[in-house]
Design an enzyme around this catalytic site. Structure first.
Site, PDB file in Angstrom:
ATOM      1  N   GLY A 195      -0.201   7.116  -8.342  1.00 48.54           N
ATOM      2  CA  GLY A 195      -1.128   7.148  -7.307  1.00 48.54           C
ATOM      3  C   GLY A 195      -1.716   5.514  -7.264  1.00 48.54           C
ATOM      4  CB  ALA A 196      -4.845   3.783  -7.485  1.00 49.89           C
ATOM      5  CG  HIS A 256      -1.360  -1.238  -4.492  1.00 47.43           C
ATOM      6  ND1 HIS A 256       0.014  -2.081  -4.391  1.00 47.43           N
ATOM      7  CD2 HIS A 256      -1.483  -1.175  -6.234  1.00 47.43           C
ATOM      8  CE1 HIS A 256       0.505  -2.152  -5.643  1.00 47.43           C
ATOM      9  NE2 HIS A 256      -0.144  -1.374  -6.795  1.00 47.43           N
ATOM     10  CG  HIS A 307       1.521   2.270  -5.007  1.00 42.43           C
ATOM     11  ND1 HIS A 307       0.666   1.288  -5.524  1.00 42.43           N
ATOM     12  CD2 HIS A 307       2.481   3.169  -6.419  1.00 42.43           C
ATOM     13  CE1 HIS A 307       0.211   1.850  -6.232  1.00 42.43           C
ATOM     14  NE2 HIS A 307       1.282   2.419  -6.872  1.00 42.43           N
ATOM     15  CD  GLN A 345       8.181   2.110 -14.234  1.00 48.02           C
ATOM     16  OE1 GLN A 345       7.581   2.509 -14.674  1.00 48.02           O
ATOM     17  NE2 GLN A 345       8.357   2.217 -12.790  1.00 48.02           N
ATOM     18  CB  SER A 351      -2.542   1.069  -9.749  1.00 45.55           C
ATOM     19  OG  SER A 351      -1.941   1.462  -8.619  1.00 45.55           O
TER      20      SER A 351
END
Ligand code: AMP
Length: 283
Positions: free
Chosen positions: A29-30, A32, A35, A153, A186
């Site tokens: 979420g959050a 920007h 994303h 990641q 974020s």
């Protein structure tokens, strides 16, 4: 667009869509622009786009970071709809980690144990690997979309999906940057104007390394020194500047093949990461 909060509802929503392809965009979420570049890629490739929004406590190794992590669900849902998401999966902690939860998916070796794995602790990538495995099994997407900004990641998840024969294509989208070059994150919202100005030393250091490699410098130590010169101007607390193989995260002493240059630093209380890939041609 619909918002579902349980794995059962997600599966029910996707059941009738299985005839076409499904793309999954996992987020915390959050949202920007970074994303949204993943959403656009997923939208272009798939019949159905699922976005997950879950601030995964298991991957936070600092309680203060978890507590301060921005949570803006209402705005996120509006942005997701605007960007063309079909299904938002926004579970709560109890849905993802019910009482008695006892399973950890753990990737070992350099790819998970160096750099972010060393700085943030083993629990970080264990948390990422476990939640992404759960999200992949919940949505069973054809493809999942991740950002190059979190290069380690991506490498951990490539290892995981290869090792466990997970039938999903991992699609990596380039790092989205603000006009001044700072990688979107974020966490940038927490930077004061002065900290933000100092944080620019990170993309500038990556550019200096790219330029030095293009001018023919191949020795990673010499290239690292270039980065350190630029980073010193930002007066930031450097955690690492590393030259590694983008797949294995083993160190690369001579840049004679595509090499990931990864930086992590704290600017004030905010921890930032960024990276770029340089190759033997220096581009
Ligand atoms: P997060 O919400 O930070 O867990 O990020 C969710 C996904 O968005 C991850 O795959 C990130 O790598 C990706 N992402 C975050 N920031 C950026 C960015 N600036 N550019 C591209 N992808 C990003």
């Amino acid at each position: 667009m619909i918002v579902v909060r349980t794995v059962a509802d997600l599966r029910a929503a996707l059941r009738e869509r299985r005839g076409g392809s499904i793309g999954l965009v996992p987020t915390m979420g959050a949202l920007h622009e970074g994303h949204l570049t993943l959403v656009r890629a997923a939208r272009a490739d798939n019949d159905t786009v699922v976005m997950s929004i879950f601030v995964n406590p298991a991957q936070f190794t600092e309680q203060a970071d978890l507590a301060a992590y921005p949570r803006t669900e209402e705005r996120d849902v509006a942005l997701a709809e605007e960007a063309g998401v079909d299904v938002v999966f926004a579970p709560d902690g109890g849905e993802m980690y019910p009482d008695g939860f006892s399973t950890t998916v753990s990737v070992t070796g350099s790819v998970a144990e160096t750099l972010e794995g060393a700085q943030r602790g083993r629990a970080h990538f264990d948390g990422v690997a476990t939640v992404v495995t759960k999200l992949l099994l919940a949505a069973l997407p054809d493809a999942a979309y991740f950002g190059a900004k979190d290069a380690q990641q991506v490498a951990v998840l490539r290892r995981l999906t290869a090792d466990l024969n997970v039938p999903v294509e991992l699609v990596v989208c380039p790092t989205s940057r603000d006009d001044d070059g700072l990688a979107r994150s974020s966490r940038n919202a927490r930077l004061s104007p002065d900290e933000r100005a100092r944080a620019l030393a990170i993309p500038r250091a990556l550019q200096a390394v790219t330029d030095a490699a293009a001018s023919g410098i191949r020795d990673s130590r010499a290239l690292r020194d270039r980065a350190l010169d630029v980073l010193a101007q930002g007066m930031i607390a450097l955690e690492y500047v590393a030259f590694v193989d983008p797949e294995t995260f083993e160190p690369v002493p001579q840049v004679d093949r595509p090499t990931l240059v990864a930086i992590a630093a704290r600017v004030g209380a905010t921890r930032l990461i960024d990276n770029t890939v340089i190759d033997a041609g220096g581009s």
